[in-house]
Design a protein around this motif. Sequence first.
Motif, PDB file in Angstrom:
ATOM      1  N   LEU A 199      29.803  -3.632  81.116  1.00 39.09           N
ATOM      2  CA  LEU A 199      29.764  -2.247  81.505  1.00 39.09           C
ATOM      3  C   LEU A 199      30.342  -1.586  80.476  1.00 39.09           C
ATOM      4  CD1 LEU A 199      29.459  -0.396  83.938  1.00 39.09           C
ATOM      5  CD2 LEU A 199      32.150  -1.584  84.767  1.00 39.09           C
ATOM      6  N   GLN A 200      30.993  -1.962  80.080  1.00 42.80           N
ATOM      7  CA  GLN A 200      31.349  -0.968  78.860  1.00 42.80           C
ATOM      8  C   GLN A 200      31.159  -0.807  77.589  1.00 42.80           C
ATOM      9  OE1 GLN A 200      35.213  -3.201  78.175  1.00 42.80           O
ATOM     10  NE2 GLN A 200      36.452  -1.985  78.986  1.00 42.80           N
ATOM     11  N   ARG A 201      29.510  -1.555  77.165  1.00 43.17           N
ATOM     12  CA  ARG A 201      28.749  -1.151  76.263  1.00 43.17           C
ATOM     13  C   ARG A 201      27.896  -0.366  76.687  1.00 43.17           C
ATOM     14  NH1 ARG A 201      29.192  -6.746  75.029  1.00 43.17           N
ATOM     15  NH2 ARG A 201      27.564  -6.884  76.546  1.00 43.17           N
ATOM     16  N   GLU A 202      27.376  -0.472  78.046  1.00 44.12           N
ATOM     17  CA  GLU A 202      26.755   0.582  78.933  1.00 44.12           C
ATOM     18  C   GLU A 202      27.094   1.746  78.696  1.00 44.12           C
ATOM     19  OE1 GLU A 202      26.417   1.089  82.375  1.00 44.12           O
ATOM     20  OE2 GLU A 202      23.983   1.656  83.073  1.00 44.12           O
ATOM     21  N   CYS A 203      28.224   1.777  78.919  1.00 46.13           N
ATOM     22  CA  CYS A 203      28.835   3.351  79.325  1.00 46.13           C
ATOM     23  C   CYS A 203      29.342   3.643  78.475  1.00 46.13           C
ATOM     24  CB  CYS A 203      29.718   3.285  80.432  1.00 46.13           C
ATOM     25  SG  CYS A 203      29.587   2.811  81.881  1.00 46.13           S
ATOM     26  N   ARG A 204      29.425   3.011  76.913  1.00 48.05           N
ATOM     27  CA  ARG A 204      29.209   4.220  75.680  1.00 48.05           C
ATOM     28  C   ARG A 204      27.695   5.042  74.794  1.00 48.05           C
ATOM     29  NH1 ARG A 204      33.463  -0.422  74.681  1.00 48.05           N
ATOM     30  NH2 ARG A 204      31.910  -1.567  73.837  1.00 48.05           N
ATOM     31  N   VAL A 205      26.827   3.944  75.606  1.00 44.90           N
ATOM     32  CA  VAL A 205      25.677   4.687  75.065  1.00 44.90           C
ATOM     33  C   VAL A 205      25.571   5.550  76.016  1.00 44.90           C
ATOM     34  CG1 VAL A 205      23.333   4.165  75.065  1.00 44.90           C
ATOM     35  CG2 VAL A 205      24.820   2.398  74.864  1.00 44.90           C
ATOM     36  N   ARG A 206      25.881   5.781  77.742  1.00 43.51           N
ATOM     37  CA  ARG A 206      25.138   6.342  78.451  1.00 43.51           C
ATOM     38  C   ARG A 206      26.581   7.510  78.102  1.00 43.51           C
ATOM     39  NH1 ARG A 206      26.923   5.614  84.236  1.00 43.51           N
ATOM     40  NH2 ARG A 206      26.957   3.961  83.896  1.00 43.51           N
ATOM     41  N   ALA A 207      27.272   7.795  77.303  1.00 49.31           N
ATOM     42  CA  ALA A 207      28.612   8.760  77.056  1.00 49.31           C
ATOM     43  C   ALA A 207      28.093   9.976  76.027  1.00 49.31           C
ATOM     44  CB  ALA A 207      29.813   8.252  76.635  1.00 49.31           C
ATOM     45  N   TYR A 208      27.661   9.176  75.273  1.00 43.78           N
ATOM     46  CA  TYR A 208      26.590  10.007  73.837  1.00 43.78           C
ATOM     47  C   TYR A 208      26.228  10.994  74.816  1.00 43.78           C
ATOM     48  CZ  TYR A 208      29.225   7.685  70.069  1.00 43.78           C
ATOM     49  OH  TYR A 208      30.214   7.941  69.261  1.00 43.78           O
ATOM     50  N   GLY A 209      25.350  10.712  75.990  1.00 39.22           N
ATOM     51  CA  GLY A 209      23.930  11.002  76.011  1.00 39.22           C
ATOM     52  C   GLY A 209      24.174  12.259  77.435  1.00 39.22           C
ATOM     53  N   VAL A 210      25.611  11.727  77.749  1.00 39.41           N
ATOM     54  CA  VAL A 210      26.164  12.872  78.857  1.00 39.41           C
ATOM     55  C   VAL A 210      26.406  14.139  77.899  1.00 39.41           C
ATOM     56  CG1 VAL A 210      28.300  13.323  80.101  1.00 39.41           C
ATOM     57  CG2 VAL A 210      26.775  11.784  80.444  1.00 39.41           C
ATOM     58  N   ILE A 211      27.640  13.621  77.154  1.00 41.90           N
ATOM     59  CA  ILE A 211      27.735  14.655  76.005  1.00 41.90           C
ATOM     60  C   ILE A 211      27.004  15.936  74.895  1.00 41.90           C
ATOM     61  CG2 ILE A 211      28.920  14.918  73.657  1.00 41.90           C
ATOM     62  CD1 ILE A 211      30.720  12.767  74.240  1.00 41.90           C
ATOM     63  N   GLN A 212      25.402  14.690  74.590  1.00 42.87           N
ATOM     64  CA  GLN A 212      24.152  15.899  74.480  1.00 42.87           C
ATOM     65  C   GLN A 212      24.509  15.981  75.356  1.00 42.87           C
ATOM     66  OE1 GLN A 212      22.216  11.980  73.392  1.00 42.87           O
ATOM     67  NE2 GLN A 212      20.905  13.187  71.638  1.00 42.87           N
ATOM     68  N   ARG A 213      23.897  16.030  76.514  1.00 44.55           N
ATOM     69  CA  ARG A 213      23.430  17.015  77.453  1.00 44.55           C
ATOM     70  C   ARG A 213      24.124  18.121  77.990  1.00 44.55           C
ATOM     71  NH1 ARG A 213      20.243  13.993  80.911  1.00 44.55           N
ATOM     72  NH2 ARG A 213      19.200  12.629  79.707  1.00 44.55           N
ATOM     73  N   SER A 214      25.894  17.940  77.601  1.00 40.80           N
ATOM     74  CA  SER A 214      26.240  18.712  77.858  1.00 40.80           C
ATOM     75  C   SER A 214      26.714  19.636  77.111  1.00 40.80           C
ATOM     76  CB  SER A 214      28.388  18.281  78.271  1.00 40.80           C
ATOM     77  OG  SER A 214      28.835  18.875  78.404  1.00 40.80           O
ATOM     78  N   ARG A 215      26.808  18.901  75.805  1.00 41.07           N
ATOM     79  CA  ARG A 215      26.722  20.090  74.788  1.00 41.07           C
ATOM     80  C   ARG A 215      25.241  21.177  74.960  1.00 41.07           C
ATOM     81  NH1 ARG A 215      28.678  18.509  70.152  1.00 41.07           N
ATOM     82  NH2 ARG A 215      30.822  17.929  70.049  1.00 41.07           N
ATOM     83  N   ALA A 216      24.120  20.893  75.659  1.00 45.26           N
ATOM     84  CA  ALA A 216      23.009  21.820  76.214  1.00 45.26           C
ATOM     85  C   ALA A 216      22.795  21.878  76.908  1.00 45.26           C
ATOM     86  CB  ALA A 216      21.822  20.393  75.762  1.00 45.26           C
ATOM     87  N   TRP A 217      23.457  22.609  77.642  1.00 46.27           N
ATOM     88  CA  TRP A 217      23.963  23.275  78.759  1.00 46.27           C
ATOM     89  C   TRP A 217      25.049  23.871  77.714  1.00 46.27           C
ATOM     90  CZ3 TRP A 217      22.480  24.932  83.146  1.00 46.27           C
ATOM     91  CH2 TRP A 217      23.080  25.465  84.082  1.00 46.27           C
ATOM     92  N   GLY A 218      26.081  23.558  77.375  1.00 45.83           N
ATOM     93  CA  GLY A 218      26.360  24.800  76.816  1.00 45.83           C
ATOM     94  C   GLY A 218      25.737  26.137  76.013  1.00 45.83           C
ATOM     95  N   ASP A 219      25.011  25.422  75.605  1.00 43.44           N
ATOM     96  CA  ASP A 219      24.256  26.494  74.358  1.00 43.44           C
ATOM     97  C   ASP A 219      23.251  26.756  75.541  1.00 43.44           C
ATOM     98  OD1 ASP A 219      25.889  25.567  72.734  1.00 43.44           O
ATOM     99  OD2 ASP A 219      23.466  24.191  71.750  1.00 43.44           O
ATOM    100  N   LEU A 220      22.852  26.503  76.913  1.00 43.45           N
ATOM    101  CA  LEU A 220      22.114  27.165  77.997  1.00 43.45           C
ATOM    102  C   LEU A 220      22.627  27.828  78.209  1.00 43.45           C
ATOM    103  CD1 LEU A 220      19.426  25.745  79.880  1.00 43.45           C
ATOM    104  CD2 LEU A 220      20.711  27.121  80.458  1.00 43.45           C
ATOM    105  N   ILE A 221      24.271  27.974  78.374  1.00 44.60           N
ATOM    106  CA  ILE A 221      24.523  28.731  79.646  1.00 44.60           C
ATOM    107  C   ILE A 221      24.833  30.405  78.402  1.00 44.60           C
ATOM    108  CG2 ILE A 221      26.687  29.851  79.943  1.00 44.60           C
ATOM    109  CD1 ILE A 221      27.017  26.418  81.096  1.00 44.60           C
ATOM    110  N   ALA A 222      24.746  29.708  77.424  1.00 42.07           N
ATOM    111  CA  ALA A 222      25.563  31.384  75.970  1.00 42.07           C
ATOM    112  C   ALA A 222      24.514  31.268  75.882  1.00 42.07           C
ATOM    113  CB  ALA A 222      25.863  30.236  74.850  1.00 42.07           C
ATOM    114  N   ASP A 223      23.302  31.373  75.746  1.00 36.35           N
ATOM    115  CA  ASP A 223      22.116  31.487  75.915  1.00 36.35           C
ATOM    116  C   ASP A 223      22.039  33.269  76.970  1.00 36.35           C
ATOM    117  OD1 ASP A 223      21.226  31.225  73.416  1.00 36.35           O
ATOM    118  OD2 ASP A 223      18.976  29.510  74.557  1.00 36.35           O
TER     119      ASP A 223
END
Length: 313
Positions: free
Chosen positions: A214-238
């Motif tokens: 579970l921890q291995r799987e969540c570490r992979v998903r955590a990178y995905g969450v940060i990717q999307r969070s950064r993307a959302w932040g840039d969209l908001i800035a636009d």
Amino acid sequence: MPLTTAPDPVSTSQSAAILNLLLPHHRTTARRESTVNAESFPHQLRQISAFIRADAPIVFTLPGFPCKSPNPAKVLGHLPDQGERLSLRFLDSLCRDIGRIYPPGARIVICSDGHVFGDLVHVPDAHIDAYSDELRALITTSGLDRLSVFDLRDVLGDLSHTAKRTHVHDRYAPTVETLRAEVRTDEHTLALYRGITRFLVEDTAGFTGTRSALQRECRVRAYGVIQRSRAWGDLIADHHANAIRLSIHPQPVGAPKFGIRLLDAPDAWTTPWHSAALRRGDGTWTLMPSAAAARLGHLAERDGRPSHFEQRA
């Protein structure tokens, strides 16, 4: 409102007064020091000064209020409850306080980001829609007219949720390789990665594998969450180019994002959508997992739904 013009002394003084209203609620992992004051946040002071020089309402954006955790041991259901109600009132009161010293006032755009990474946190899109709709209804029925909600429906309309996520990811998200390098070299990014991984582990219900799997799987998903969070932040800035960026995550002093604490909680990472509200015997409120709150108090309902816990005498 360009931010390059040097602020005049009047706008600088008024900007500091406005920022001082936010400082008691600053969410940070840094140790509190007496030297932290409005001047410790030059980026936000410049942004506020730009609004003041334009005699315009100050606009803040706050990504968050995505959806409830899918873990029933942490929350009371998939709809907003007392934790969200208290948080929304708090945000509106901040805007009201700013209006007392700056007549054009302030407003906060809540950038509800549940659909951005709903697939990664394992929350159905129907639950996210219901949460966001109820959030808008709470703002309206409570008369919190200094708040508004912005989500992917405002940007991409009737596209499927999968298509919306793909569009935002492809246009804005950094690569996993870039994030891995940041985690290795940047203390704040490492803390964010660890915090999100911990939340994903805690939020996962019904996992049939081992704890290490579970921890291995969540570490992979955590990178995905940060990717999307950064993307959302840039969209908001636009879409909200001049707005002052608030964050529900702890932020270092002087960072471009101002971390803000919505309610009292024992952990700097706790939010209303990962917990339940408990009213203590002295009338104050705190946030904690619903299972822990149930051991301390009895469940209270509102409008026929679970709302919060009341501490036993």
